[in-house]
Design a protein around this motif. Structure first.
Motif, PDB file in Angstrom:
ATOM      1  N   LEU A   1       0.838  -1.205   0.000  1.00 52.70           N
ATOM      2  CA  LEU A   1       0.000   0.000   0.000  1.00 52.70           C
ATOM      3  C   LEU A   1       0.868   1.248   0.000  1.00 52.70           C
ATOM      4  CD1 LEU A   1      -2.749   1.457   0.240  1.00 52.70           C
ATOM      5  CD2 LEU A   1      -2.440   1.327   2.716  1.00 52.70           C
ATOM      6  N   PHE A   2       1.871   1.293   0.867  1.00 50.83           N
ATOM      7  CA  PHE A   2       2.724   2.472   0.935  1.00 50.83           C
ATOM      8  C   PHE A   2       3.546   2.643  -0.342  1.00 50.83           C
ATOM      9  CE2 PHE A   2       2.283   1.840   5.660  1.00 50.83           C
ATOM     10  CZ  PHE A   2       1.455   2.944   5.830  1.00 50.83           C
ATOM     11  N   CYS A   3       4.025   1.544  -0.914  1.00 49.46           N
ATOM     12  CA  CYS A   3       4.774   1.634  -2.179  1.00 49.46           C
ATOM     13  C   CYS A   3       3.875   2.135  -3.303  1.00 49.46           C
ATOM     14  CB  CYS A   3       5.365   0.281  -2.539  1.00 49.46           C
ATOM     15  SG  CYS A   3       6.731  -0.204  -1.468  1.00 49.46           S
ATOM     16  N   ASP A   4       2.638   1.634  -3.355  1.00 49.71           N
ATOM     17  CA  ASP A   4       1.714   2.108  -4.380  1.00 49.71           C
ATOM     18  C   ASP A   4       1.356   3.576  -4.180  1.00 49.71           C
ATOM     19  OD1 ASP A   4       1.699  -0.235  -5.772  1.00 49.71           O
ATOM     20  OD2 ASP A   4      -0.203  -0.965  -4.948  1.00 49.71           O
ATOM     21  N   MET A   5       1.248   4.015  -2.933  1.00 50.89           N
ATOM     22  CA  MET A   5       0.963   5.430  -2.684  1.00 50.89           C
ATOM     23  C   MET A   5       2.128   6.307  -3.132  1.00 50.89           C
ATOM     24  SD  MET A   5      -1.026   5.148   0.989  1.00 50.89           S
ATOM     25  CE  MET A   5      -0.708   6.818   1.436  1.00 50.89           C
ATOM     26  N   VAL A   6       3.348   5.870  -2.847  1.00 53.87           N
ATOM     27  CA  VAL A   6       4.524   6.632  -3.274  1.00 53.87           C
ATOM     28  C   VAL A   6       4.603   6.664  -4.797  1.00 53.87           C
ATOM     29  CG1 VAL A   6       7.064   6.615  -3.288  1.00 53.87           C
ATOM     30  CG2 VAL A   6       5.822   6.288  -1.144  1.00 53.87           C
ATOM     31  N   CYS A   7       4.378   5.512  -5.430  1.00 51.10           N
ATOM     32  CA  CYS A   7       4.387   5.467  -6.897  1.00 51.10           C
ATOM     33  C   CYS A   7       3.304   6.375  -7.472  1.00 51.10           C
ATOM     34  CB  CYS A   7       4.172   4.035  -7.383  1.00 51.10           C
ATOM     35  SG  CYS A   7       5.588   2.961  -7.112  1.00 51.10           S
ATOM     36  N   PHE A   8       2.129   6.360  -6.858  1.00 50.26           N
ATOM     37  CA  PHE A   8       1.044   7.222  -7.331  1.00 50.26           C
ATOM     38  C   PHE A   8       1.433   8.690  -7.229  1.00 50.26           C
ATOM     39  CE2 PHE A   8      -2.897   9.603  -6.628  1.00 50.26           C
ATOM     40  CZ  PHE A   8      -3.599   9.235  -7.763  1.00 50.26           C
ATOM     41  N   LEU A   9       2.074   9.062  -6.121  1.00 47.84           N
ATOM     42  CA  LEU A   9       2.469  10.461  -5.943  1.00 47.84           C
ATOM     43  C   LEU A   9       3.547  10.890  -6.935  1.00 47.84           C
ATOM     44  CD1 LEU A   9       2.470  10.757  -2.046  1.00 47.84           C
ATOM     45  CD2 LEU A   9       0.811  11.700  -3.654  1.00 47.84           C
ATOM     46  N   PHE A  10       4.424   9.970  -7.339  1.00 51.05           N
ATOM     47  CA  PHE A  10       5.457  10.307  -8.323  1.00 51.05           C
ATOM     48  C   PHE A  10       4.954  10.199  -9.759  1.00 51.05           C
ATOM     49  CE2 PHE A  10       8.688   9.325  -4.948  1.00 51.05           C
ATOM     50  CZ  PHE A  10       9.205  10.601  -4.907  1.00 51.05           C
ATOM     51  N   ILE A  11       4.153   9.171 -10.040  1.00 54.39           N
ATOM     52  CA  ILE A  11       3.727   8.915 -11.408  1.00 54.39           C
ATOM     53  C   ILE A  11       2.661   9.903 -11.872  1.00 54.39           C
ATOM     54  CG2 ILE A  11       2.542   7.218 -12.867  1.00 54.39           C
ATOM     55  CD1 ILE A  11       4.071   5.062 -11.377  1.00 54.39           C
ATOM     56  N   THR A  12       1.797  10.352 -10.979  1.00 60.80           N
ATOM     57  CA  THR A  12       0.729  11.260 -11.391  1.00 60.80           C
ATOM     58  C   THR A  12       1.266  12.550 -12.006  1.00 60.80           C
ATOM     59  OG1 THR A  12      -0.786  10.310  -9.772  1.00 60.80           O
ATOM     60  CG2 THR A  12      -1.318  12.511 -10.596  1.00 60.80           C
ATOM     61  N   PRO A  13       2.163  13.283 -11.346  1.00 62.20           N
ATOM     62  CA  PRO A  13       2.675  14.494 -12.010  1.00 62.20           C
ATOM     63  C   PRO A  13       3.492  14.181 -13.257  1.00 62.20           C
ATOM     64  CG  PRO A  13       3.466  14.376  -9.735  1.00 62.20           C
ATOM     65  CD  PRO A  13       2.656  13.163  -9.982  1.00 62.20           C
ATOM     66  N   LEU A  14       4.249  13.069 -13.232  1.00 60.66           N
ATOM     67  CA  LEU A  14       5.032  12.706 -14.415  1.00 60.66           C
ATOM     68  C   LEU A  14       4.131  12.383 -15.604  1.00 60.66           C
ATOM     69  CD1 LEU A  14       7.871  10.509 -12.887  1.00 60.66           C
ATOM     70  CD2 LEU A  14       8.062  12.807 -13.839  1.00 60.66           C
ATOM     71  N   ALA A  15       3.050  11.677 -15.362  1.00 62.74           N
ATOM     72  CA  ALA A  15       2.115  11.348 -16.442  1.00 62.74           C
ATOM     73  C   ALA A  15       1.441  12.617 -16.965  1.00 62.74           C
ATOM     74  CB  ALA A  15       1.066  10.351 -15.953  1.00 62.74           C
ATOM     75  N   ALA A  16       1.079  13.518 -16.072  1.00 58.09           N
ATOM     76  CA  ALA A  16       0.438  14.767 -16.505  1.00 58.09           C
ATOM     77  C   ALA A  16       1.398  15.607 -17.343  1.00 58.09           C
ATOM     78  CB  ALA A  16      -0.044  15.550 -15.286  1.00 58.09           C
ATOM     79  N   ILE A  17       2.627  15.744 -16.889  1.00 60.31           N
ATOM     80  CA  ILE A  17       3.616  16.549 -17.633  1.00 60.31           C
ATOM     81  C   ILE A  17       3.945  15.881 -18.970  1.00 60.31           C
ATOM     82  CG2 ILE A  17       6.007  17.340 -17.615  1.00 60.31           C
ATOM     83  CD1 ILE A  17       5.662  17.752 -14.561  1.00 60.31           C
ATOM     84  N   SER A  18       4.123  14.566 -18.971  1.00 64.54           N
ATOM     85  CA  SER A  18       4.434  13.847 -20.209  1.00 64.54           C
ATOM     86  C   SER A  18       3.295  13.967 -21.212  1.00 64.54           C
ATOM     87  CB  SER A  18       4.704  12.372 -19.928  1.00 64.54           C
ATOM     88  OG  SER A  18       5.815  12.237 -19.085  1.00 64.54           O
ATOM     89  N   GLY A  19       2.084  13.821 -20.743  1.00 65.47           N
ATOM     90  CA  GLY A  19       0.929  13.969 -21.627  1.00 65.47           C
ATOM     91  C   GLY A  19       0.825  15.371 -22.198  1.00 65.47           C
ATOM     92  N   TRP A  20       1.063  16.349 -21.347  1.00 63.94           N
ATOM     93  CA  TRP A  20       1.014  17.744 -21.812  1.00 63.94           C
ATOM     94  C   TRP A  20       2.101  17.994 -22.859  1.00 63.94           C
ATOM     95  CZ3 TRP A  20       4.400  21.958 -21.114  1.00 63.94           C
ATOM     96  CH2 TRP A  20       3.884  23.193 -21.502  1.00 63.94           C
TER      97      TRP A  20
END
Length: 124
Positions: A16-35
């Motif tokens: 759970l904690f690893c997925d939360m950390v991944c979510f916090l890192f991947i979300t901005p990266l995915a948004a910036i990459s998509g943009w």
């Protein structure tokens, strides 16, 4: 909070904690990459490079599809773990109403039998 404090399997909490950390890192990266991909596609469309623009749009769609699928699968997995924990670790509180008089007085033979029967039982 009780699930986090539970000394049960630590592997579930670690995932759970690893997925939360991944979510916090991947979300901005995915948004910036998509943009960035969409901005690149927009620039390629202005310079009449339709093939590159289509490739960047396809890359953006693939990126967000993978991100959404990972998020949904991860969320569903942790919800199932939590539901299983709640099903197997139920906290039960027995509420016994306070009596109005310090010593209950039986008013009939039936109530005397009931009082005797309950006296033989163990209160939980």
């Amino acid at each position: 909070l009780q699930w986090l404090k539970d000394p049960g399997p630590r592997n579930e909490k670690r995932t759970l904690f690893c997925d939360m950390v991944c979510f916090l890192f991947i979300t901005p990266l995915a948004a910036i990459s998509g943009w960035l991909c969409l901005r690149g596609a927009q620039d390629h469309l202005q310079f009449n490079s339709r093939l590159e623009a289509i490739g960047l749009i396809a890359l953006t769609i693939a990126l967000f599809t993978i991100y959404v699928l990972w998020t949904l699968v991860s969320f569903r997995y942790h919800c199932q773990l939590y539901s299983e924990w709640r099903r197997t670790n139920q906290k039960v509180r027995l509420m016994i109403p306070a009596s109005r008089s310090p010593h209950p007085v039986p008013h009939s033979l039936l109530s005397a039998k009931l009082m005797k029967k309950t006296a033989d039982e163990t209160t939980v």
